[in-house]
Each structure stands twice: as structure tokens, then as C-alpha cells.
Scaffold this motif. Structure first.
Motif, PDB file in Angstrom:
ATOM      1  N   PHE A  45      -2.174  -6.504  -7.420  1.00  0.00           N
ATOM      2  CA  PHE A  45      -1.668  -5.715  -6.306  1.00  0.00           C
ATOM      3  C   PHE A  45      -2.100  -6.332  -4.979  1.00  0.00           C
ATOM      4  N   HIS A  88       1.734  -4.122  -0.620  1.00  0.00           N
ATOM      5  CA  HIS A  88       2.574  -3.802  -1.781  1.00  0.00           C
ATOM      6  C   HIS A  88       3.830  -4.668  -1.833  1.00  0.00           C
ATOM      7  N   ASN A 143       2.698  -6.417  -7.825  1.00  0.00           N
ATOM      8  CA  ASN A 143       2.485  -4.973  -7.783  1.00  0.00           C
ATOM      9  C   ASN A 143       3.218  -4.246  -8.907  1.00  0.00           C
ATOM     10  N   SER A 157      -5.014  -2.687  -0.514  1.00  0.00           N
ATOM     11  CA  SER A 157      -4.384  -2.721  -1.835  1.00  0.00           C
ATOM     12  C   SER A 157      -4.522  -1.370  -2.519  1.00  0.00           C
ATOM     13  N   TYR A 195      -1.329   1.000  -3.505  1.00  0.00           N
ATOM     14  CA  TYR A 195      -1.173   1.475  -4.891  1.00  0.00           C
ATOM     15  C   TYR A 195      -1.051   2.999  -4.910  1.00  0.00           C
TER      16      TYR A 195
END
Length: 914
Positions: A381, A385, A405, A456, A460
């Protein structure tokens, strides 16, 4: 047997993991158990063990070496071979798909809130459903069962309606369904809390082993070489005579391959591979999981489901479902193992539990359905993104195709094609700016582990959040602050983040709203911020209507139009191009003629070889200054000062550096972005106020538009530049960092009795679109030409001076323009943000790239490129002769097309004529 309801109850009794706790590989907390197994009938693991001798000896040399045999590696190899590249070698340390691809869910959704991604997804779909079967006679495992997006509230359905409107531009069939219609389509679904759904009949699923083995078959048939069980142990990099680092060879456990080009498609392992070449790869590894149910009666042939508000997806798996999603407390894979192949982690139910309630609520039969297996594997990831693609800034010839991702299967075909085009032609065919590693991360961020980790995580955790037009990250903030940051913060500045910079967004009359340290949304046992003013103001932006502070931005804009406003633009990129061949380089780099006398400033574009616009910027000819001066460096030869929008400064630096290296010009590019601040004072009263501050004559005769000079302000040396980005008379002040606050206060004090106000980039967006000024990466992208964008005046075609992209522009001029950027105003006051479909005489002819509200003309303004459905050229007569509508969220609004700016079309105000 494990049941989802049992899993929920058992997991709810346990605490969340401690901060950063990552369970040992292949270990988990006690709880519901199920075997670890992917749900596919066939994987490539069964074809033989890895770790032995290579499937064939490595060649002594290759034109391109692709490292990593997952989705991206196979797609890139296939497309390189298909485009005619000979000597392509793919190296896989184990067997194809053995890293992350083998366990992927393999979903393909055609609609995303990005026109570029819609095109990339369409190509992937074409490759797996049409091209590969036609070329090989093999079935890739593509299943077209459709996709269903679930909306539990109006905002979510509005987002889906935006996707539907964009889909019409690209021929993607989709339908908004009522709850009752949804029940007819999916009888097992609970619809009592539904607001509506979006159904896309031609979405589907891919089989990782089937897709990658077919890609390998097609690639080898075209001359590519695929070598399994061949781990890479080193990358040889050499420095050429001009000090540029370039790839020389790839070292493997079984021999060395000389090559000028390496493509890093190593997924979670891409960071380690990058280190072998001295390249920073800003990604992190995380555990990503789904569970596979036992057989469900009546589920056959149902579409795949994404319930974004519950952060869960339901993927059809024959007569069962795979259930997964994106949680707020994902587990980081702290120590990435080099030996990990065809491996799975035990599922941590404490983490996965949050998906179960949503899944059972949406499909109640799941409460009594057994869990057949769990699938928890590593995925990579990134901070925004988006995948990492393109040539690395540290080493020429080292390309990235990683960090997808968990979307590497569905984006693989489109991105593999673009990466192949990039390697062959020096740039991708589509606009891949948002994916380009050289252009979207400042070098200070790519090895900042805290920033990468925070961003990150947030990307996520928010993957299924509604994509609002003016959202901002809470993670990785306050990394780069300009010299006026604290001054403006105390005056209510609500900051935006771009490339690590905090830049002014708008000014809140309610007082300071500082951005606080990232709280991980309360995950990992951290306490969430309470009474967080910035987050509360940001939440007001979570709408597809005009936000509550719409009138505040209106006041900033109208103050600029009627009096004057000060814009802090210190985050702008500020470069010097100096040296013996600086003019030779400038002639080649810039489409306009910038080789004028010192004191001149020219607005220009930079193009690529295909004639696409890589940048628009101002270039000022300068004279040498004193050694160490940030306002004018000492140099021999010629010198130019480049001022560039801060959000694209890294892109410009990379483009210019690449051209200078390729052309071997004897000159230097110097970055003084951190050493200089920049404030712009714009409006009818700007001359009156600045005349009190600046020690120079500001009359039209003494200081005409598009000129600059070094002068004194509040006892400090500054470079004053008469320019405008909002369509008003005004000056930019480029100020040494240490003097910025002093100069700012002097300007504000002089302007106080004239009604001066601070204004931010939200006002700039409105004012600039109202005047018709282009924004790079909205109105202008690398696949748009100056002729299409209405910027032919920036091209020195009447001279004989060659410049990069000239031949392509001349060819297009001779052939005709088949796509043109058009300004529209809506007849109703309705908010638009981009991606709206453009209808002309009842046919879709394009979509909106950028839209905003123009307060001086009191209308919504939108810019988009249109085509002639009949395939003919798009002349100004074609533009004028049509009847237009703009489709926003499925509803069309009458619009008027303009061939000139709707505000001050004669350009009088910037020249001081009011």
C-alpha cells in the motif's frame, strides 16, 4: 464448523492489538478456526516447487528485464512483447503469482472517480475477456457476473450517480436501482436500510493463475523469455560522463544479465529490490484478508457486491462468497520475508471482526453459513492509494510498477500497457501523472518512514470512504511549512496539503484550526482527538452541495475583484536555470520564446515529444546576482527564474532534469523553493497599496504587465513581478524566507484602510476558472496539446526556433483539432466539481475536467474537452453551433458554451484598466 455469527461473537470479546503489534507469520489469536486456502481450483504452486534450478538459464543480455511474476510483471512483459520489443526477460524468484497475486480476490469494477482509471480498467477487461482468449485460445478465468454498489445514504448514492454520469462518456453501462429493484436482482439481500444501489452488468472477476499463465503464454509466443526460480541478488548501476546514474545490469543467483532497463514489479518486495539500486520505493506491506464461505443456496450467478458504508465486499465464488474489506486497524507486515512464497498468514479475528457485522446485515443468510477457509496474505500500500509507476528519480532506466493497493489485478492490464509505452517512448500514452513516482512525491517524503506509514494507513482505512471533491488527509501533515504558516494560522487559515506542504485553503472567521498529529482514527489503542476544529471544518466539506463556508470563499473572491487580496503562494516551486547553455536549453524546453532581455517574464508551456503539455509556468530572464543570494544567484552565461505551481513543482523538476540529461545541455537547475517565500497581491487597489510598500514606480509605463525587477519592500530586497493568476491587476513578491513575515505585515498594514483580506487556494480556484486561466493537471495534462487547450499563443511557431514537441504540434495544426477544451456556464446555480458528462445535441461528447462557482458572474463554470461524435474536427463553429447540457449525478442542466472567457474577455483588468 465456523460460522460468521460465531466469529463475530468470539472476536467481540477480545481487545484490539497493541500499537504496531504484528502477529508472527502463520500465528493468530485463539478464536474461530478454518483452514488457510485460496478459493481457486488451480494455482501455479501445483506446477512444481520453487527454489530449485531456474526454469531456463538467464541470457547474457536483454533489452528490458522485468522483475516479479505477478499480475503487473506478466502484464508489462506481455505488452512490451506485443508492442514489438525483442529481448524482454521476466525474472521470478519462485513461480509466477507466488507473491501476492495468487491469493487476490480478483475483482474488477469498471467505474472509479477518475477518468484515467476508467480507461485503465477498460483495457484490463478487454485483455482478459477478449484479447488473450483470441490470441491463445485459452480461457483466462474471466467471469462476467456484474457488480452492485450499495448506498445506505443520499451522499453515497450521489457519489454513485457521479460514477454513472462519467460511465456514459466511456460507454460503461450502469443503472441506479431502487431497493425493490435491488431485491429483485439479488433476492438474498437485506434491503431495509438501503437508499439505493448502482448496478454495473459487465463488471466481473478474474482468476489470478488463469490470467497470468495465459499472459505468459502470449508473451513467450511473441518472443519474451520468462524465467522462474531465478531471484535477483543485485542491480549494477553506473554513472555516465555527465554524472547521471543509469542501470547497467541485473545480477541473479544464476548469472548476470546486462540491460539498460529494469522494471520493478516485485509488489511487497519492491522496496527491497529498490534498495539494491539505491532507489526509494515508498510503500508498506500490510495483511489483507477475506474469508470464503461454504455453499450458499441461491447465490449462484449473483453480482459481486461492494457495501462501502459497511466497508465490506462480497465476491461470488461459484456457489459461495468471499467476504473481505478494509479495516481501520490493519496489521503492518513489519519484516518482509524474502522466502515468502505461496504463503498465507493466520487470520487475526480481532482485526477482521469489523467486516462480519456488515456482511451478515447485508446478506442475512451468512449468519448460518459456514466458513470454508480464510485467506490472509500480504499486499503493498502507498501514501496516496495510487500505484508507483514510471522511471525512478534516482536512477535512469529503473522503472517501477508496484504498490497497487490490492488492485493489481484489475489495474494490471491498463497499467501494464502504459508502463510498456513509457519504456519504449519515454512517456505513457495516457495521463499517468497521478501514478508517476518522479512527479508526485517530493524527495524529502520518499524516505520519510513516518510520513509513508501514516499516509498509507489513512489511505487504507479510508479506501471505502466517499470521495468528496475537497477532502484533505489528516495523516502526514505539517511536514513542510512555509514562512507565513504561523502568521496565517492565527488568522484562521484552514490549510490544504500538497506534496507535504501546508498551503492556505481558506480563512475561517471562527479562529485558528491547527492540524494536529495523526491519531490513526483511534486505532491501535490510540486516543482520538476531541473537539478537533480542523477535522470539524473538514467534515463540513463532506457534501456534493455547496459547503457551509461557501459564502466565506465568496467574500474572499469578491474582495479580490472589488478591492484587493493577499495570497500566500510560498509553496510554489522556484527554480533557476543557469549556465553557458541556459538559453539553448530554454529554447528547447519552453514552447514560448523566453530568450528576451532581463526583466521580462513570459507565460509558457513545456511539451513532450507527442506535443502534450507537461507544464505551464512563468519564465523570467534574470541577470547574475551576488553569490549566495536567493533572489539572484551568481552564474556565468545566461539565467532564467522559473515559478511553478507548488502541486506540480516536483513534476516540473523531474521533466526538466530528464530533458537536460537527455540533451546534455551545459547548464544547471537550482531549486530555491525553500529559500524564497512568495506572496501575491491582486485586485483593483493593489497598485495604491503596494506603492506605499515598494520602493519603485508601479505605473503602467514604469512597470508594465509581464515584467519584473528587484526592489525594496519594508527595508528588504524582493523580486516584484507584475503578473496575475486571477484576472486582476497585481504583483507577486518573491521574498527571502527570513524577510517574509516583515514584508507580509507591511503589506497588510498598508492595505488595512483599503479593505485588504487574506485569501486562499479555494478562492484562486474560483477566480482563475472565472477568468479562463488553465490549471495544469485539470485543464492541462500530458495528453492534451496547446492547440486543443486554447494555448496556441504559447507556441513560437512563427519563429524558426526548434522546441520539444514542435513537430507534433505542427502536424496537429496541419491535420486539424479533433478535441477542444470548452468553457461552459450552467444556467442554474448548481455545484459541479468535474467528471460531469457533456451532452451536445442529445449525444455525449466529453466530460468536465474542472468546475467551480464564479462569484463575480454568479454562475457555475465548467471546462471540459469535447469531440465530434461523427469523428470530424472540432472547430470554433462546431462549438458555437451546438446545444449543450451538463449531466450531474444523472440529472442534466442546460449550459452555454463560450469561446472566450466569460469574465473580462478583453483582458483589460490585468493591464490596470478598470
Amino acid at each position: 464448523m465456523s460460522y460468521l455469527s460465531c466469529a463475530w461473537r468470539a472476536a467481540a470479546l477480545r481487545l484490539l492489538p497493541a500499537p504496531w503489534r504484528s502477529p508472527r507469520p502463520y500465528s493468530s489469536a485463539s478464536g474461530p478456526t478454518a483452514k488457510k486456502s485460496v478459493p481457486y481450483q488451480k494455482t501455479l504452486r501445483e506446477e512444481g516447487p520453487g527454489g530449485g534450478e531456474p526454469s531456463r538459464p538467464p541470457p547474457a543480455s536483454a533489452q528490458v528485464v522485468v522483475v516479479g511474476g505477478g499480475s503487473l510483471g506478466c502484464q508489462t512483459t506481455y505488452h512490451l512483447a506485443k508492442m514489438g520489443v525483442r529481448g524482454v526477460v521476466l525474472l521470478e524468484r519462485d513461480r509466477l503469482t507466488s507473491g501476492t497475486t495468487w491469493h487476490t480476490a480478483g475483482l474488477l469494477w469498471q467505474l472509479r472517480p477518475s477518468d484515467v482509471e476508467v480507461e485503465l480498467l477498460a483495457h484490463t477487461r478487454d485483455v482478459v475477456s477478449r484479447d488473450l482468449p483470441a490470441e491463445t485460445g485459452l480461457h483466462t478465468g474471466w467471469v462476467e457476473n456484474g457488480g452492485l454498489f450499495i448506498a445506505s445514504n443520499k451522499q453515497r448514492l450521489d457519489e454513485y450517480k457521479r460514477l454513472m454520469s462519467l460511465g456514459k462518456v466511456y460507454g460503461v453501462e450502469s443503472h441506479v436501482l431502487s431497493p425493490a429493484q435491488t431485491k429483485d436482482l439479488y433476492p438474498l439481500m437485506n434491503i431495509h436500510d438501503l437508499y439505493g444501489t448502482l448496478y454495473v452488468p459487465k463488471d466481473g472477476t478474474m482468476d489470478p493463475a488463469g490470467t497470468c499463465s495465459t499472459l505468459a503464454r502470449a508473451a513467450t509466443a511473441r518472443g519474451a523469455t520468462i524465467i522462474e526460480n531465478c531471484p535477483v541478488t543485485g542491480i549494477q548501476v553506473r554513472t555516465d560522463d555527465f554524472g547521471v546514474k543509469r542501470v547497467h545490469a541485473v545480477e541473479t543467483a544464476h548469472g548476470t544479465i546486462q540491460t539498460p532497463c529494469v522494471v520493478n514489479c516485485a509488489g511487497v518486495w519492491a522496496r527491497a529490490l529498490g534498495r539494491l539500486a539505491g532507489v526509494h520505493v515508498p510503500l508498506v506491506g500490510m495483511h489483507h484478508a477475506y474469508v470464503v464461505t461454504e455453499r450458499i443456496e441461491g447465490i449462484q450467478n449473483m453480482p459481486n457486491v461492494r457495501d462501502h458504508d459497511a466497508s465490506v465486499y462480497l465476491r461470488l465464488q461459484g456457489d459461495a462468497l468471499s467476504v473481505g474489506g478494509y479495516e481501520s486497524n490493519p496489521i503492518f507486515w513489519e519484516e518482509v520475508s524474502e522466502k515468502f512464497a505461496f504463503g498465507l498468514f493466520d487470520l487475526d479475528w480481532d482485526v477482521f471482526m469489523q467486516h462480519i457485522e456488515g456482511a451478515v446485515n447485508r446478506v442475512p443468510v451468512l449468519e448460518k453459513t459456514g466458513i470454508k477457509s480464510t485467506v490472509c496474505g500480504p499486499e503493498s500500500f502507498t501514501a496516496d492509494h495510487k500505484p508507483l509507476m514510471g522511471e525512478a528519480p534516482e536512477v535512469r532506466g529503473f522503472f517501477l510498477g508496484c504498490g497497487f493497493n490490492s488492485a493489481g489485478m484489475m489495474l494490471g492490464g491498463g497499467c501494464g500497457r502504459e508502463l510498456a509505452h513509457w519504456i519504449i517512448h519515454g512517456r505513457p500514452e495516457k495521463d499517468m501523472y497521478g501514478y508517476d513516482i518522479r512527479r508526485r512525491f517530493h524527495h524529502s517524503l520518499t524516505d520519510n518512514n513516518r510520513w509513508i506509514r501514516e499516509r498509507s494507513h489513512e489511505s487504507y482505512a479510508k479506501n471505502y470512504s466517499v470521495v468528496f471533491p475537497h477532502d484533505e488527509p489528516l495523516a502526514g501533515r505539517n511536514v513542510r511549512k512555509d514562512p507565513l504558516h504561523e502568521e496565517l494560522l492565527q488568522q484562521g487559515c484552514v490549510f490544504q496539503e500538497r506534496h507535504g506542504w501546508e498551503r492556505p485553503g481558506w480563512f475561517n472567521p471562527g479562529g485558528a484550526a491547527p492540524v494536529l498529529d495523526y491519531d490513526y482514527y483511534g486505532a491501535y489503542g490510540r486516543e482520538r482527538h476531541r473537539d478537533y476544529a480542523y477535522n470539524r471544518l473538514l467534515g463540513d466539506e463532506y457534501t456534493f452541495d455547496f459547503p457551509p463556508h461557501h459564502d466565506i470563499i465568496r467574500n474572499e473572491c469578491l474582495t479580490c475583484r472589488n478591492a484587493l487580496a493577499l495570497f500566500d503562494m510560498s509553496y510554489f516551486g522556484k527554480f533557476y536555470l543557469v549556465g553557458p547553455e541556459a538559453t539553448k536549453a530554454a529554447d528547447w524546453l519552453f514552447s514560448a520564446d523566453v530568450s528576451k532581455a532581463p526583466g521580462s517574464t513570459v507565460y509558457t508551456c513545456m511539451l513532450n515529444r507527442q506535443g502534450g503539455v507537461e507544464s505551464d509556468l512563468t519564465v523570467s530572464r534574470i541577470s547574475p546576482g551576488a553569490p549566495g543570494s536567493p533572489l539572484a544567484p551568481a552564474f556565468e552565461g545566461d539565467g532564467y527564474y522559473l515559478a511553478i505551481g507548488g502541486a506540480v513543482a516536483q513534476h516540473n523538476w523531474s521533466h526538466i532534469t530528464t530533458v537536460l540529461q537527455d540533451m546534455k545541455f551545459q547548464c544547471k537547475l537550482l531549486d530555491c523553493s525553500e529559500e524564497l517565500g512568495m506572496m501575491s497581491i491582486q485586485g483593483p487597489l493593489s497598485r495604491v497599496v503596494l506603492q506605499e510598500v515598494l520602493d519603485t514606480d508601479l505605473s503602467n509605463e514604469a512597470f508594465p504587465f509581464s515584467t519584473h525587477k528587484i526592489t525594496t519592500a519594508a527595508g528588504c530586497q524582493v523580486r516584484a513581478m507584475r503578473l496575475s493568476f486571477v484576472g486582476e491587476m497585481g504583483w507577486e513578491l518573491h521574498v527571502p524566507r527570513a524577510d517574509c513575515v516583515k514584508v507580509y505585515r507591511a503589506v497588510m498594514q498598508a492595505g488595512a484602510r483599503h479593505g485588504i483580506a487574506n485569501a486562499g487556494y479555494r478562492a484562486i480556484d474560483s477566480l482563475s476558472i472565472e477568468k479562463g486561466y488553465r490549471h495544469w493537471h485539470a485543464d492541462l495534462r500530458p495528453d492534451d496539446t496547446p492547440l486543443e487547450a486554447g494555448l496556441a499563443f504559447t507556441c513560437k511557431l512563427k519563429s524558426s526556433i526548434p522546441f520539444l514537441g514542435r513537430e507534433a504540434v505542427e502536424a496537429q495544426k496541419a491535420k486539424g483539432i479533433f478535441r477542444r477544451l470548452v468553457c461552459f456556464t450552467a444556467e442554474e446555480k448548481v455545484p459541479m466539481f468535474g467528471l460531469e458528462a457533456v451532452w451536445r445535441d442529445g449525444k455525449v461528447v466529453g466530460h468536465i475536467r474542472r468546475a467551480d462557482f464564479g462569484f463575480a458572474i454568479d454562475k457555475t463554470i465548467a471546462y471540459g474537452y469535447i469531440r465530434d461524435p461523427a469523428g470530424g474536427p472540432v472547430s470554433l463553429d462546431f462549438v458555437r453551433s451546438g446545444s449543450y447540457e451538463l449531466e450531474r449525478m444523472g440529472v442534466t442542466f442546460p449550459a452555454r458554451a463560450h469561446t472566450k472567457s466569460p469574465f473580462d474577455p478583453d483582458n483589460k483588468r490585468v493591464k490596470g484598466f478598470y
